[in-house]
Design a protein around this motif. Sequence first.
Motif, short mmCIF file in Angstrom:
data_model
loop_
_atom_site.label_atom_id
_atom_site.label_comp_id
_atom_site.label_asym_id
_atom_site.label_seq_id
_atom_site.Cartn_x
_atom_site.Cartn_y
_atom_site.Cartn_z
N GLU A 123 -0.92 3.32 -3.71
CA GLU A 123 -0.43 2.22 -4.53
C GLU A 123 -1.57 1.25 -4.77
O GLU A 123 -2.18 0.75 -3.82
CB GLU A 123 0.74 1.51 -3.83
CG GLU A 123 1.34 0.35 -4.59
CD GLU A 123 2.01 0.78 -5.88
OE1 GLU A 123 2.87 1.67 -5.81
OE2 GLU A 123 1.67 0.25 -6.95
N HIS A 139 0.87 -1.17 0.00
CA HIS A 139 0.00 0.00 0.00
C HIS A 139 0.90 1.22 0.00
O HIS A 139 2.12 1.10 0.02
CB HIS A 139 -0.91 -0.01 1.23
CG HIS A 139 -1.74 -1.25 1.35
ND1 HIS A 139 -2.91 -1.43 0.67
CD2 HIS A 139 -1.52 -2.40 2.03
CE1 HIS A 139 -3.40 -2.63 0.96
NE2 HIS A 139 -2.57 -3.24 1.78
N HIS A 152 -9.20 -1.07 -3.84
CA HIS A 152 -8.14 -0.09 -3.62
C HIS A 152 -8.68 1.33 -3.46
O HIS A 152 -8.27 2.07 -2.58
CB HIS A 152 -7.15 -0.16 -4.79
CG HIS A 152 -6.28 1.04 -4.96
ND1 HIS A 152 -5.39 1.44 -3.99
CD2 HIS A 152 -6.16 1.92 -5.96
CE1 HIS A 152 -4.77 2.52 -4.40
NE2 HIS A 152 -5.21 2.85 -5.59
N MET A 156 -9.84 2.62 -0.02
CA MET A 156 -8.93 2.63 1.13
C MET A 156 -8.65 4.09 1.50
O MET A 156 -7.59 4.63 1.22
CB MET A 156 -7.65 1.88 0.75
CG MET A 156 -6.82 1.49 1.94
SD MET A 156 -5.67 0.20 1.48
CE MET A 156 -4.45 0.39 2.76
N CYS A 200 -4.62 5.54 0.10
CA CYS A 200 -3.66 4.54 -0.34
C CYS A 200 -3.36 4.88 -1.79
O CYS A 200 -4.26 4.91 -2.63
CB CYS A 200 -4.23 3.14 -0.24
SG CYS A 200 -3.12 1.93 -0.96
N CYS A 257 -3.83 -1.61 -4.88
CA CYS A 257 -3.68 -2.76 -3.98
C CYS A 257 -4.83 -3.75 -4.07
O CYS A 257 -5.12 -4.45 -3.12
CB CYS A 257 -3.52 -2.26 -2.55
SG CYS A 257 -4.93 -1.31 -1.95
CU CU Z 1 -3.91 0.00 -0.41
#
Ligand code: CU
Lengths: 332, 580
Positions: free
Chosen positions: A181, A144, A187, A190, A179, A183
């Motif tokens: 990145e 993350h 995602h 997040m 977040c 993931c």
């Molecule tokens: Cu993440």
Amino acid sequence: MAKFSLFPESASTIAGQVDGLFFFMIAVSTFFGLLVAGLVVFLSIRYRRRSDAVATDPPLLNSLRLEVAWTIIPFLISMVMFYWGASVYVTMARPPDDAEEIFVVGKQWMWKLQHIEGRREINELHVPVGQPIKLTMTSEDVIHSFYVPAFRIKADVVPGRYNTLWFEATKVGTYHLFCAEYCGTEHSKMIGSVYVMEPSDFQEWLSGGSGSAARSAAPVEVGRTLFAEKGCVTCHKAEGSMMGPSLVGIFGSERELAAGTRVVVDEDYLRESVLNPQAKIVAGYQPVMPTFAGQLDEEELLALVQYIKSLEPVDARDESAEAHAGQGEGNG
Amino acid sequence: MSEAAAAHAHDEHHHEGGFVSTYLFSLDHKMIGKQFLLLSLFMMIIGGLLALMVRWQLAYPEQPVPGLAWVPEPYLYDGIIPPETYNMLFTMHATIMIFFVVIPILVGAFGNFLIPLMIGTKDMAFPILNMLSFWIAAFAGGLLISSFFVEGGAAAGGWTAYAPLSAAEVYTGVGLGQDLWIISLVVLGISSMMGSINYITTIINMRAPGMTMFRLPLVVWSLFITAILLLLALPELTAAMAMLLFDRRFGTAFFLPEHGGEPILWQHLFWFFGHPEVYILILPGMGIASEILSVFSRKPIFGYRAMAMAMIAIAFLGWVVWGHHMFQSGMNPTMGMAFMTTTMVIAVPSAIKTFNWLGTLWGGNIHFTTPMLHALAFVSMFVIGGLSGIYMAATPVDIFIHDTYFIVGHIHYVVFGGSIFAIFGGIAYWFPKMYGRMMNETLGKIHFFGTLLFFNITFFPMHIIGIGGHMRRIYNPEQYEFLEPLLHWNEIMTIGSIGLGIFQIVFAVNFFWSMFAGEKATQNPWHANTLEWEAPTPPPHGNFLVTPTVYRGPYEYSVPGEKEDWLPQARPGSGVAAAH
Ligand SMILES: [Cu+2]
Ligand code: HEM
Ligand SMILES: [Cu+2]
């Protein structure tokens, strides 16, 4: 409609420095972008096809000087950017000594945070304004990335290691935490918030506020308990033994390994020593320590690491029983 | 050489031998080049449609995509894109565009078609290897497309496939699809290796008499350097892919931390390949632009040697900058500093090339043909992409904009603004040699101006929203309160992308219409110097009626004292003396 501004709100000590460099780059690149695009258009029109006859204009002197100039100038500009960038980068990479530590564990798809005093939060982070904060971060599953646009900070949260990130908030308020990145499926959900508070409000919040369900023991205390429960104490006595080395005061010191190399004890080394003890054997000891991989989750590991960090040798403060025991033994 | 000659002689017996040996398993480099071109253009349609779906979701999140209500669950729900599918869309879009469109057109199509013609030889050194390399690439493409239809769907780990997300099924829910993705890229890598070996051997050994290395046209130089980069980068990628597959299927833990693996290792392996890869995507485009700019300025290319040297410098420096993709992965700041320096330095050769292109225009006699317009756009758009690269080279700035739409803007200015404009220019320029007919200029210009306009509408705002904090690879931007003031850009960009798509239809119509009904081309319609224009149009098997001899460099245009403004490489004698 909010008024247009290029950057998101800026609310950390580093944000101004990043934006300054950014503006410099915007200036340089706008200049060169317009120069080149302008020249393409200008030259295209100036030298558009006139007739099928041979071009009669004096050709641009094929001079070495010109080519040297347009090699050296971009090079010099890029070195200015390098120097400027490097100096900001150094500031960003080194947390100040008085930074308060907060632990971050990422997982699909949430943030778990814990203050050094023990208070836990999920997808929310409360911090006091004007206080440097150092985040020690790891992940339970995939990579993350902890990203607060208003602070201009971002660092990947990588499973299997600790990454750190620091900031000092300058403005009371609520900021977005993401977040960054990619993931997995959720995602984009997040999401979290950072609440920057006046120090007094923060203290009040920390000491429980209303709902005290989130209160739990400080990581150091959790670590102390685990150290006993998991049987670490049987081998790691404060004074050291045949079974295992003393862990008192090792944090930050340099260890000599059986392989003949040396290593500085940091959080990653402690983590590795617990999960994969065979990777680096301390000189003078047998590789008898069992692995604890699979028996401790990320938060417990952080607590153990925190506890080992807290073991100080000749100590005026009386937090660490082991340190005291060690000292007493030595004196006796 | 003798092998090639033998294969060629053998081939000639069956020349009229029918559809299969002429159009399918042809050993003729020109036919193989055209096969690559058609395959890649087909893949471009698929990749483009996937991108339009991504754009739709970003502008109108969770609203049904028009016309797609028929797509069954779990791909779409009454036309609504679920997050699982969205993640497949951007993963597959990027994979297709990079690996199955830009590289195969630049390297497979132009490399095959141009190298033997431009160095003055009959065919590639290894024609059978060449034929196999096409069919292996086609097989890899089939594997990739088929992954959409297996259980769990296609790969959804991003084109960069960061471990551990890509290394275990639990994290994305994609099983066989990700495996097929890996296998497809490994297979494609084999094809590219075959091609590269062939190009390098051919360029080193089979140049016509008089064709010294420094008389090679720049596009051949660029393809030569690209082939070397591919040859060195691909084995490393293949190894990394194999490790990833082993982690997924055979219980290894190269990248899985819970068993002692190191996720960051994947990033090192991927970008050690990945950065040379991005230069593989642009160098041939630079070569194509150099040819076109010189021909239609009726002027020698400015600083020929500096141009070749800059490409060589890029090829060397390209190996030591990969860490700029990993500044925020927890890299030691000392390493970060080193990668920041090398990345700053690699921008310099690109700057040199840009100024040399401008120097070429200076004092020229510019003919605004369709290829020339594309080459001019290439220069202007590539510069924007190169400049945005500098922002990201400065670590503190990169830490802020990494994984935002700024990066997506950068990618598209270099790959679309750079490589794709060069590709369109190159197709229009060499079409007469490929198919014996001219492409329609009016349609070509309509396509060009539409594409340039809508390209910028689609991609420029990405820089703005990226700086504003809009992350890449997010399913639904409306979830983020602070992005609200930026969301109208998403709609503008989506409308831009639809316009961009529509104008590509003009290209498709022009391409196929001209192929069959375009104006017949003469042998040298552009009055160009390089050797491919010495061959008949379209060139027969074996290319040249007599092997040409080369007397001079490729860019002798408007030589003072000459009565014509071009002086072909293969024309004997000192032109000037003859004129007086
Ligand atoms: Cu993440
Ligand atoms: C002037 C030269 C260039 C510089 C200084 C430069 C710099 C960079 C940097 C630092 C990044 C990483 C950004 C990040 O993820 O935070 C990046 C990403 C990228 N660059 Fe460049 N670049 C340049 C030219 C090019 C060219 C010519 C291409 C391809 C034709 C290219 C394609 C890409 C791609 C595809 C990515 C994104 C990879 C991803 O994360 O998906 N770049 N570039
Ligand atoms: Cu790169």
